[in-house]
Structure formats: structure tokens, C-alpha cells
Design a protein around this motif. Structure first.
Motif, PDB file in Angstrom:
ATOM      1  N   LEU A 180       6.439  -5.007 -10.159  1.00 42.97           N
ATOM      2  CA  LEU A 180       7.642  -5.074  -9.330  1.00 42.97           C
ATOM      3  C   LEU A 180       7.291  -4.877  -7.856  1.00 42.97           C
ATOM      4  O   LEU A 180       7.814  -5.593  -6.987  1.00 42.97           O
ATOM      5  CB  LEU A 180       8.638  -3.997  -9.783  1.00 42.97           C
ATOM      6  N   ALA A 181       6.393  -3.940  -7.555  1.00 43.81           N
ATOM      7  CA  ALA A 181       5.988  -3.683  -6.169  1.00 43.81           C
ATOM      8  C   ALA A 181       5.293  -4.898  -5.572  1.00 43.81           C
ATOM      9  O   ALA A 181       5.512  -5.246  -4.400  1.00 43.81           O
ATOM     10  CB  ALA A 181       5.078  -2.461  -6.109  1.00 43.81           C
ATOM     11  N   ASN A 182       4.454  -5.560  -6.354  1.00 44.25           N
ATOM     12  CA  ASN A 182       3.764  -6.753  -5.868  1.00 44.25           C
ATOM     13  C   ASN A 182       4.746  -7.895  -5.611  1.00 44.25           C
ATOM     14  O   ASN A 182       4.604  -8.637  -4.631  1.00 44.25           O
ATOM     15  CB  ASN A 182       2.693  -7.188  -6.864  1.00 44.25           C
ATOM     16  N   LEU A 183       5.741  -8.043  -6.473  1.00 47.39           N
ATOM     17  CA  LEU A 183       6.758  -9.077  -6.259  1.00 47.39           C
ATOM     18  C   LEU A 183       7.596  -8.760  -5.018  1.00 47.39           C
ATOM     19  O   LEU A 183       7.949  -9.664  -4.247  1.00 47.39           O
ATOM     20  CB  LEU A 183       7.655  -9.197  -7.490  1.00 47.39           C
ATOM     21  N   ALA A 184       7.921  -7.486  -4.824  1.00 49.25           N
ATOM     22  CA  ALA A 184       8.698  -7.084  -3.646  1.00 49.25           C
ATOM     23  C   ALA A 184       7.910  -7.381  -2.371  1.00 49.25           C
ATOM     24  O   ALA A 184       8.484  -7.795  -1.350  1.00 49.25           O
ATOM     25  CB  ALA A 184       9.047  -5.600  -3.728  1.00 49.25           C
ATOM     26  N   ALA A 224       0.828  -1.199   0.000  1.00 50.59           N
ATOM     27  CA  ALA A 224       0.000   0.000   0.000  1.00 50.59           C
ATOM     28  C   ALA A 224       0.867   1.255   0.000  1.00 50.59           C
ATOM     29  O   ALA A 224       0.584   2.223  -0.708  1.00 50.59           O
ATOM     30  CB  ALA A 224      -0.935   0.000   1.201  1.00 50.59           C
ATOM     31  N   GLY A 225       1.941   1.223   0.791  1.00 51.68           N
ATOM     32  CA  GLY A 225       2.850   2.370   0.820  1.00 51.68           C
ATOM     33  C   GLY A 225       3.538   2.590  -0.512  1.00 51.68           C
ATOM     34  O   GLY A 225       3.698   3.729  -0.972  1.00 51.68           O
ATOM     35  N   ALA A 226       3.938   1.481  -1.161  1.00 50.12           N
ATOM     36  CA  ALA A 226       4.599   1.585  -2.464  1.00 50.12           C
ATOM     37  C   ALA A 226       3.652   2.158  -3.512  1.00 50.12           C
ATOM     38  O   ALA A 226       4.049   2.992  -4.348  1.00 50.12           O
ATOM     39  CB  ALA A 226       5.098   0.210  -2.897  1.00 50.12           C
ATOM     40  N   LEU A 227       2.396   1.729  -3.475  1.00 50.29           N
ATOM     41  CA  LEU A 227       1.423   2.232  -4.430  1.00 50.29           C
ATOM     42  C   LEU A 227       1.091   3.699  -4.153  1.00 50.29           C
ATOM     43  O   LEU A 227       0.825   4.466  -5.089  1.00 50.29           O
ATOM     44  CB  LEU A 227       0.155   1.372  -4.402  1.00 50.29           C
ATOM     45  N   ARG A 228       1.075   4.081  -2.883  1.00 49.72           N
ATOM     46  CA  ARG A 228       0.867   5.480  -2.526  1.00 49.72           C
ATOM     47  C   ARG A 228       1.997   6.336  -3.076  1.00 49.72           C
ATOM     48  O   ARG A 228       1.772   7.433  -3.603  1.00 49.72           O
ATOM     49  CB  ARG A 228       0.807   5.629  -1.011  1.00 49.72           C
ATOM     50  N   ASP A 229       3.230   5.872  -2.967  1.00 50.66           N
ATOM     51  CA  ASP A 229       4.377   6.613  -3.502  1.00 50.66           C
ATOM     52  C   ASP A 229       4.248   6.772  -5.003  1.00 50.66           C
ATOM     53  O   ASP A 229       4.579   7.829  -5.558  1.00 50.66           O
ATOM     54  CB  ASP A 229       5.685   5.894  -3.166  1.00 50.66           C
ATOM     55  N   ARG A 230       3.774   5.729  -5.674  1.00 50.15           N
ATOM     56  CA  ARG A 230       3.591   5.804  -7.118  1.00 50.15           C
ATOM     57  C   ARG A 230       2.532   6.830  -7.468  1.00 50.15           C
ATOM     58  O   ARG A 230       2.663   7.572  -8.445  1.00 50.15           O
ATOM     59  CB  ARG A 230       3.198   4.434  -7.671  1.00 50.15           C
TER      60      ARG A 230
END
Length: 290
Positions: A128-132, A22-28
Motif C-alpha cells: 500500500l505504501a509503495n502504491l501511495a 522512506a518516511g512511510a517505511l520508517r513509521d512502520r
């Protein structure tokens, strides 16, 4: 070996995994709000992932293959995700904002389209975010593998997208999850809430989300404050969220049963992401050795 839905749903580290995602997607979203909104509602997520899959499945030897309005409309309406008019409006919007362009070469009917570089970059970063996030569950190297071999997404994404579209457990979220995901920008709100999760604060089945500024959230996600407040009120009526300080409504909690519903729903997608990537690695290895 990829995770099954059941393994993910009961994994003790799934909530931290989803909080990271969720944080990674927010950054995107912060770096590219307009294109991030293509995945901000569940209907748009399904449209975008399916459209990208059709593009990657293009075969010059097969008439009408690739991303066309006709093909996207036929696939999407088959699963009753959107109407024909919605599909057409969606394609027109992508063309307007240059996320999609007509394919080069001889013009044929139906017209074929291709994603622009910014769209390809966004899809790559999403996978990539989902794999991470999955790597956090088993200390894996999926994200590093994709970063080293970007072409793997060409194999993995269509398989993942079709599996998600064909799986009713993902296509049709639980009612309380769907309350957010079927609304414009609702997915962004859900990501915002999940990114705030701290299970150490759970008391009596309620996880403390801290102080919520609806005015700031609405402004950030380009939605009306009234719409956001209505969304939170409906979620509270359903028992998924609640306020510690009625009637001020500044400190929010999430019920554990609602969180569990959301986790299980996300597990369906993460399992599809994982399985497709594992398959893509095997397929690529076989192609090299052939």
C-alpha cells in the motif's frame, strides 16, 4: 497504464516520491521493529517477498506447492541470493517469532507454512505504501483501489516479487547502494537518509542531509554505533556521502550521483509494483466478467 523503469527514473518528482516512501517505511518500523527488519536488508527483502509469493501461489491440486523450505531454497539458491543454510535459518527465525506457522491440516512432506496475521498485515501495508508513493507521481488512485479491494494483493504480490527476483538490476544493487542494502539494518539507515532529502539544499552536486546523530540512529535501529560509523565511512570513501564538518562528523551530505544511482535502482522495483498491480486489476475484472 503503468510506469516503465525509464519513465520513473527520469520523473522530476521521483525524489519526493521516494522521500515519502522512506518516511512511510520508517513509521512502520517504529510501530513494529522486529517484523520491519525482515525487509531491512536486501537479502531479507528478497527472501521475504519470495516466501510470501510462494505462499500465495499455493494450489492444493499441485503436490509440494506453497511455501516450503524446499521450494524457497530452490528458488533463492537458483539466483544465488542466499545459501541453503541461510534459507533454513530464516524460516526457523520466522517460526520462532510467530511470523510464520505450519499450515493446518494433514502433515505432508515437505512441510508447508503460512504467514500469520501480523505478517499479512505488514506485507499489505508495504504494498500500500509503495502504491501511495506511485500515486504522488500521477495523482493516481492505486492505494485507494487496493484499500477498497484488498484481495488484489494476492494477485499482484507474487507477480511483483518474481519480477524483482528475476531482474538483475534490482537483485544486484549498484555497489554503493549495495553497501547499505546488503548489511543488517542498512536499508533502515538508507530510508533514514532518504527521508531527510531536500533538493532545494543541493549545491555543487551535494544535497544537505543536516545534522546526524549516529548514537541515536544506531540505538533506534538496534545496531552498534561502530557498525553504523563504519558504514558511513565506507560510503564517504566511495563518494556517496560526506561530512561538511570534518573531523566532527555531525553534518552530512549526499552526492547527487549517488542519489541518482539509488533512484534508478528503486525505479526498477516501483515499476514492478506498478505493473503487477495494473495486471492484477485487469485479471480480477476478467474473472468477474467471466
Amino acid at each position: 497504464m503503468s510506469f516503465s523503469v525509464e519513465q520513473l527514473a527520469c520523473h522530476p518528482e521521483l525524489v519526493p516520491c521516494l522521500r515519502f516512501l522512506a518516511g512511510a517505511l520508517r513509521d512502520r518500523y517504529d510501530s513494529g521493529p522486529r517484523i520491519a527488519r525482515l525487509l531491512a536488508s536486501h537479502q531479507r527483502w528478497l527472501l521475504t517477498q519470495t516466501a510470501y509469493a510462494l505462499h500465495l501461489e499455493y494450489d492444493a491440486a499441485v503436490a509440494g506447492s506453497g511455501l516450503t523450505v524446499v521450494r524457497l531454497r530452490d528458488v533463492i539458491t537458483q539466483y544465488r541470493v542466499a545459501s541453503r543454510n541461510t534459507v533454513l535459518s530464516y524460516i526457523e527465525e520466522l517460526l520462532t517469532y510467530r511470523f510464520l506457522v505450519p499450515a493446518a491440516g494433514i502433515v505432508r512432506r515437505p512441510r508447508r507454512y503460512e504467514p500469520t496475521e501480523v505478517s499479512q498485515t505488514a506485507m499489505f501495508s508495504w504494498y500500500l505504501a509503495n502504491l501511495a508513493a506511485l500515486d504522488l507521481l500521477d495523482n493516481g488512485d492505486r492505494a485507494a483501489m487496493l484499500a477498497a479491494h484488498p484481495v488484489l494483493i494476492d494477485l499482484a504480490q507474487p507477480r511483483m516479487a518474481r519480477r524483482c527476483l528475476e531482474t538483475s538490476a534490482w537483485r544486484e544493487p549498484p555497489e554503493r547502494v549495495g553497501l547499505f542494502l546488503w548489511t543488517e539494518a542498512g536499508g533502515l539507515v538508507m530510508d533514514h537518509l532518504v527521508a531527510r532529502l531536500d533538493l532545494s539544499t543541493e549545491v555543487d552536486g551535494r544535497v544537505n542531509l543536516g545534522r546526524i546523530d549516529t548514537r541515536a540512529i544506531a540505538a533506534q535501529f538496534m545496531m552498534s554505533r561502530t557498525h553504523l560509523q563504519r558504514l558511513l565511512r565506507k560510503a564517504a570513501d566511495g563518494g556517496g556521502l560526506g561530512w561538511y564538518d570534518e573531523p566532527k562528523k555531525t553534518r552530512l551530505w549526499m552526492s547527487r550521483d549517488f542519489l541518482d544511482e539509488y533512484c534508478r535502482w528503486q525505479a526498477v522495483k516501483l515499476a514492478a509494483v506498478d505493473e503487477a498491480f495494473t495486471w492484477a486489476q485487469s485479471a480480477a475484472a476478467c474473472a468477474v466478467s467471466a
